[in-house]
Design an enzyme around this catalytic site. Sequence first.
Site, PDB file in Angstrom:
ATOM      1  N   TRP A   1      74.456  -4.939  28.997  1.00  0.00           N
ATOM      2  CA  TRP A   1      73.587  -4.146  28.120  1.00  0.00           C
ATOM      3  C   TRP A   1      72.098  -4.388  28.398  1.00  0.00           C
ATOM      4  O   TRP A   1      71.259  -3.647  27.932  1.00  0.00           O
ATOM      5  CB  TRP A   1      73.891  -4.494  26.644  1.00  0.00           C
ATOM      6  N   ASN A   2      71.746  -5.468  29.140  1.00  0.00           N
ATOM      7  CA  ASN A   2      70.314  -5.803  29.226  1.00  0.00           C
ATOM      8  C   ASN A   2      69.533  -4.879  30.164  1.00  0.00           C
ATOM      9  O   ASN A   2      68.344  -4.664  29.988  1.00  0.00           O
ATOM     10  CB  ASN A   2      70.101  -7.286  29.581  1.00  0.00           C
TER      11      ASN A   2
ATOM     12  N   GLY B   1      77.050 -10.191  34.399  1.00  0.00           N
ATOM     13  CA  GLY B   1      77.160 -10.666  33.018  1.00  0.00           C
ATOM     14  C   GLY B   1      77.206 -12.181  32.992  1.00  0.00           C
ATOM     15  O   GLY B   1      76.757 -12.838  33.938  1.00  0.00           O
ATOM     16  N   SER B   2      77.792 -12.714  31.937  1.00  0.00           N
ATOM     17  CA  SER B   2      77.752 -14.178  31.762  1.00  0.00           C
ATOM     18  C   SER B   2      78.713 -14.887  32.713  1.00  0.00           C
ATOM     19  O   SER B   2      79.714 -14.311  33.155  1.00  0.00           O
ATOM     20  CB  SER B   2      78.117 -14.533  30.321  1.00  0.00           C
TER      21      SER B   2
ATOM     22  N   PRO C   1      80.302   0.557  31.343  1.00  0.00           N
ATOM     23  CA  PRO C   1      79.042  -0.023  30.861  1.00  0.00           C
ATOM     24  C   PRO C   1      79.327  -0.764  29.557  1.00  0.00           C
ATOM     25  O   PRO C   1      80.341  -0.506  28.910  1.00  0.00           O
ATOM     26  CB  PRO C   1      78.171   1.198  30.607  1.00  0.00           C
TER      27      PRO C   1
ATOM     28  N   GLU D   1      77.520 -11.300  39.673  1.00  0.00           N
ATOM     29  CA  GLU D   1      76.108 -11.617  39.432  1.00  0.00           C
ATOM     30  C   GLU D   1      76.083 -12.183  38.024  1.00  0.00           C
ATOM     31  O   GLU D   1      76.144 -11.447  37.047  1.00  0.00           O
ATOM     32  CB  GLU D   1      75.300 -10.315  39.582  1.00  0.00           C
ATOM     33  N   LEU D   2      76.031 -13.539  37.926  1.00  0.00           N
ATOM     34  CA  LEU D   2      76.303 -14.207  36.643  1.00  0.00           C
ATOM     35  C   LEU D   2      75.051 -14.850  36.049  1.00  0.00           C
ATOM     36  O   LEU D   2      73.939 -14.501  36.422  1.00  0.00           O
ATOM     37  CB  LEU D   2      77.435 -15.222  36.849  1.00  0.00           C
TER      38      LEU D   2
ATOM     39  N   CYS E   1      68.683 -12.244  33.383  1.00  0.00           N
ATOM     40  CA  CYS E   1      69.336 -13.419  33.978  1.00  0.00           C
ATOM     41  C   CYS E   1      68.410 -14.193  34.914  1.00  0.00           C
ATOM     42  O   CYS E   1      68.672 -15.345  35.207  1.00  0.00           O
ATOM     43  CB  CYS E   1      70.636 -13.017  34.660  1.00  0.00           C
TER      44      CYS E   1
HETATM   45  C1  SIN Z   1      69.706  -9.106  35.259  1.00  0.00           C
HETATM   46  O1  SIN Z   1      69.142  -9.640  34.314  1.00  0.00           O
HETATM   47  O2  SIN Z   1      70.954  -9.112  35.305  1.00  0.00           O
HETATM   48  C2  SIN Z   1      68.986  -8.414  36.376  1.00  0.00           C
HETATM   49  C3  SIN Z   1      67.542  -8.535  36.369  1.00  0.00           C
HETATM   50  C4  SIN Z   1      66.882  -7.946  37.598  1.00  0.00           C
HETATM   51  O3  SIN Z   1      67.470  -7.177  38.356  1.00  0.00           O
HETATM   52  O4  SIN Z   1      65.730  -8.286  37.822  1.00  0.00           O
END
Ligand code: SIN
Length: 483
Positions: free
Chosen positions: A155-156, A233-234, A180, A255-256, A289
Amino acid sequence: MLQLTDNTLLKTHSYIDGQWHTSGSTLAVINPATGETLQQVSNASAEDAEKAVNAAHNAFQSWAATPANQRSKLLRKWFELMMAHQEDLAKILTLEQGKPLAEASGEIAYGASFLEWFSEEAKRVCGDTMPMPSSDKRMLVIKQPVGMVAAITPWNFPNAMIARKAAAALAAGCSFVVRPDAQTPLSALAMAELAHRAGIPAGVFNVVVGDDADSIGKVLTQHPKVAKFTFTGSTRVGKLLTAQCASTVKKVSMELGGNAPFIVFEDADIDAAVAGLMASKYRNGGQTCVSANRILVHSSIEQLFIEKLTVAVQQLKLGSGLEKGVTMGPMINSRAVANIRHLVDESITMGASKVIDVNDESLSDNFLAPIILGNVTNDMPIARNEIFGPICPIITFDTEDEAISIANDTEFGLAAYFYARDIGRVWRVSEALQFGMVGINEGAISNAAAPFGGVKQSGNGREGSQYGLDDYLEIKYLCMGGI
Ligand code: SIN
């Protein structure tokens, strides 16, 4: 009611096989700044997810066989449409996710940049030849799309995280199904509408919106027709999904979570470091992240650094992302706020102290004002966990080795940052940090041309850049004899 320049971008059903697909029940999309319901959206089930997987699987062969320059043109068209509708897409994004409109607009351009980048890379999937082992043989390698790809996105960044995966997958010749996050489906559905208008063939790009994360997730991770699974995500959820993918030995990329150290050495340009920290820490209110998570400051400059940071933080303006002048929106929900507060409180009981706490009583429960914490040590909950919010925990150090050792003392390895002017130190620290991405005198590192990804428990695989296609390609070795 959400008003756009082009109201047909507001879609309320999953997009499967080129069609808008109604489901029995609905889910409410909430504006986190106000708590109001923005829109009811069809709530897809596991069976709907299976329909999407079948559609994508059926579409795969002909998409893979479509000439690369044709796939490239369609991705380019999709990019152009995203940019043409940047304002509406940003408005949708702000309303469902909370980030300020200018930031949302930046995310649309960031997401679109992956479509542009991979529209170009689609034409550069080249093979290799190897030196022949004997005169009657030839050895070569061709690269082929892995097959049908399933994705779960967070969601971010409701637009860019889909674009970053889908652009690479489609460029490589893969078909794609994404679920999503159910809190932010409207951005994904608007992207589907634009993919449709761009002429992406039916079944090649599918969006399944549903709040039954468990059963939809099982379809996407366990269905034998899914060749590759990708998740942002986490780390906790990434581990579960990776385990689910094992039964069918899928190619997986993850991508955690991160726990980025942001190190300010004694030779740093302190003003530049404060500016870099503001860019990294307060992008999306810290719900990123790659956000700076632990601020490591040399003890000789601690006081000056905190003074300058306090001035910068006090200039942030909290509020609804659509309001003029607002630079930080709400957290995604009140649960997120409670979790962050818990990390802060626990750390205070262990000896951390609040330097500033800019509380604004007039804002709703979803808002969390920035807090700077001093006297933090690396064993405190605020330093062990990914905060995902606007807290700056300050840890001091005395030597370069100590800074590196604290920075690397985490199971995460996504992004790290440091500020220093000494060129020898710049090399030593860059090489010693155990992270997939390092910002050197820079707090904003994300770019379509750069490889995004982590090491250790922050995941595997890379997104964006010329390396980003590799996760969607198989290497096939051809050995030709009888020459
Ligand atoms: C993310 O927070 O998962 C991605 C951030 C980014 O692409 O810069």
